[in-house]
Write an enzyme that holds these catalytic residues in place. Structure first.
Site, PDB file in Angstrom:
ATOM      1  N   ASP A   1     -35.514 -75.077  -0.823  1.00 31.49           N
ATOM      2  CA  ASP A   1     -36.088 -74.472   0.379  1.00 31.49           C
ATOM      3  C   ASP A   1     -35.221 -74.826   1.575  1.00 31.49           C
ATOM      4  O   ASP A   1     -34.518 -75.835   1.583  1.00 31.49           O
ATOM      5  CB  ASP A   1     -37.518 -74.949   0.618  1.00 31.49           C
ATOM      6  N   GLY A   2     -35.283 -73.959   2.572  1.00 30.96           N
ATOM      7  CA  GLY A   2     -34.592 -74.172   3.827  1.00 30.96           C
ATOM      8  C   GLY A   2     -35.576 -74.013   4.965  1.00 30.96           C
ATOM      9  O   GLY A   2     -36.591 -73.330   4.833  1.00 30.96           O
TER      10      GLY A   2
ATOM     11  N   GLU B   1     -31.239 -72.023   3.369  1.00 35.05           N
ATOM     12  CA  GLU B   1     -31.619 -71.593   2.014  1.00 35.05           C
ATOM     13  C   GLU B   1     -30.402 -71.654   1.087  1.00 35.05           C
ATOM     14  O   GLU B   1     -30.500 -72.130  -0.047  1.00 35.05           O
ATOM     15  CB  GLU B   1     -32.206 -70.181   2.030  1.00 35.05           C
TER      16      GLU B   1
ATOM     17  N   ASP C   1     -38.018 -69.481  -2.717  1.00 36.17           N
ATOM     18  CA  ASP C   1     -38.955 -68.572  -2.046  1.00 36.17           C
ATOM     19  C   ASP C   1     -38.208 -67.672  -1.060  1.00 36.17           C
ATOM     20  O   ASP C   1     -38.807 -66.950  -0.288  1.00 36.17           O
ATOM     21  CB  ASP C   1     -40.076 -69.334  -1.349  1.00 36.17           C
TER      22      ASP C   1
ATOM     23  N   HIS D   1     -45.647 -71.134   0.077  1.00 39.87           N
ATOM     24  CA  HIS D   1     -46.969 -71.605   0.516  1.00 39.87           C
ATOM     25  C   HIS D   1     -48.086 -71.044  -0.370  1.00 39.87           C
ATOM     26  O   HIS D   1     -49.102 -70.565   0.118  1.00 39.87           O
ATOM     27  CB  HIS D   1     -47.202 -71.261   1.989  1.00 39.87           C
TER      28      HIS D   1
ATOM     29  N   ASP E   1     -40.453 -77.705   0.954  1.00 43.71           N
ATOM     30  CA  ASP E   1     -40.736 -77.203   2.297  1.00 43.71           C
ATOM     31  C   ASP E   1     -40.931 -78.362   3.275  1.00 43.71           C
ATOM     32  O   ASP E   1     -40.364 -78.361   4.371  1.00 43.71           O
ATOM     33  CB  ASP E   1     -41.979 -76.311   2.257  1.00 43.71           C
TER      34      ASP E   1
END
Length: 158
Positions: A9-10, A47, A73, A129, A139
């Protein structure tokens, strides 16, 4: 063959602004967490950097045959890797408007890495999420890294 699951994740505050990236590598009952925070960057760069950090770790530390599952994601990363990157490469890293693509430096690095891995990677686009434990953990770590930057994203300025 070793199976490595990677969650990435970024995060970016005020995009562009301070950003962070995080990866969790799961293999052999181990969990390796990689992260970095940058003073000024974008969410898409973070990302991409999350995956690059993972590949760098694997290339440096894993010396046996492996297969990688990557969970992201980011539609930008997922579509870039699965749909756009081969066109960009063929088109000298230019888009349909004949302009150089954004984040060209990181896409070239990723292209070189995935070229070395051949058919050893499978990509999964997951909903953010949505209760995925490792996605949520990435995250939080990426956001923490964005709030506590230590690095300068040099390529962002070119």
């Amino acid at each position: 063959m070793l199976k490595i699951n990677i969650y990435t994740d970024g995060s970016c505050i005020n995009n562009p602004g301070p950003g962070g990236c995080a990866s969790i590598l799961k293999f052999l009952n181990k969990e390796i967490i990689l992260n970095a925070g940058y003073y000024y960057t974008t969410n898409n760069r973070m990302e991409l950097m999350a995956v690059i950090l993972s590949f760098n770790f694997i290339f440096y530390y894993i010396n046996i045959e492996y297969f990688i599952n990557i969970f992201t994601d980011s539609s930008y990363l997922y579509n870039g890797i699965n749909n756009w990157i081969f066109f960009w490469k063929k088109n000298n890293w230019k888009n349909n408007n004949n302009k150089f693509i954004k984040n060209i430096d990181l896409w070239i690095i990723l292209y070189k890495k995935i070229s070395l891995l051949k058919n050893k990677i499978k990509w999964f686009l997951i909903k953010s999420h949505n209760g995925n434990f490792y996605n949520e953990k990435c995250d939080k770590i990426a956001l923490f890294s964005a709030k506590n930057p230590t690095l300068i994203d040099l390529f962002f300025y070119f």
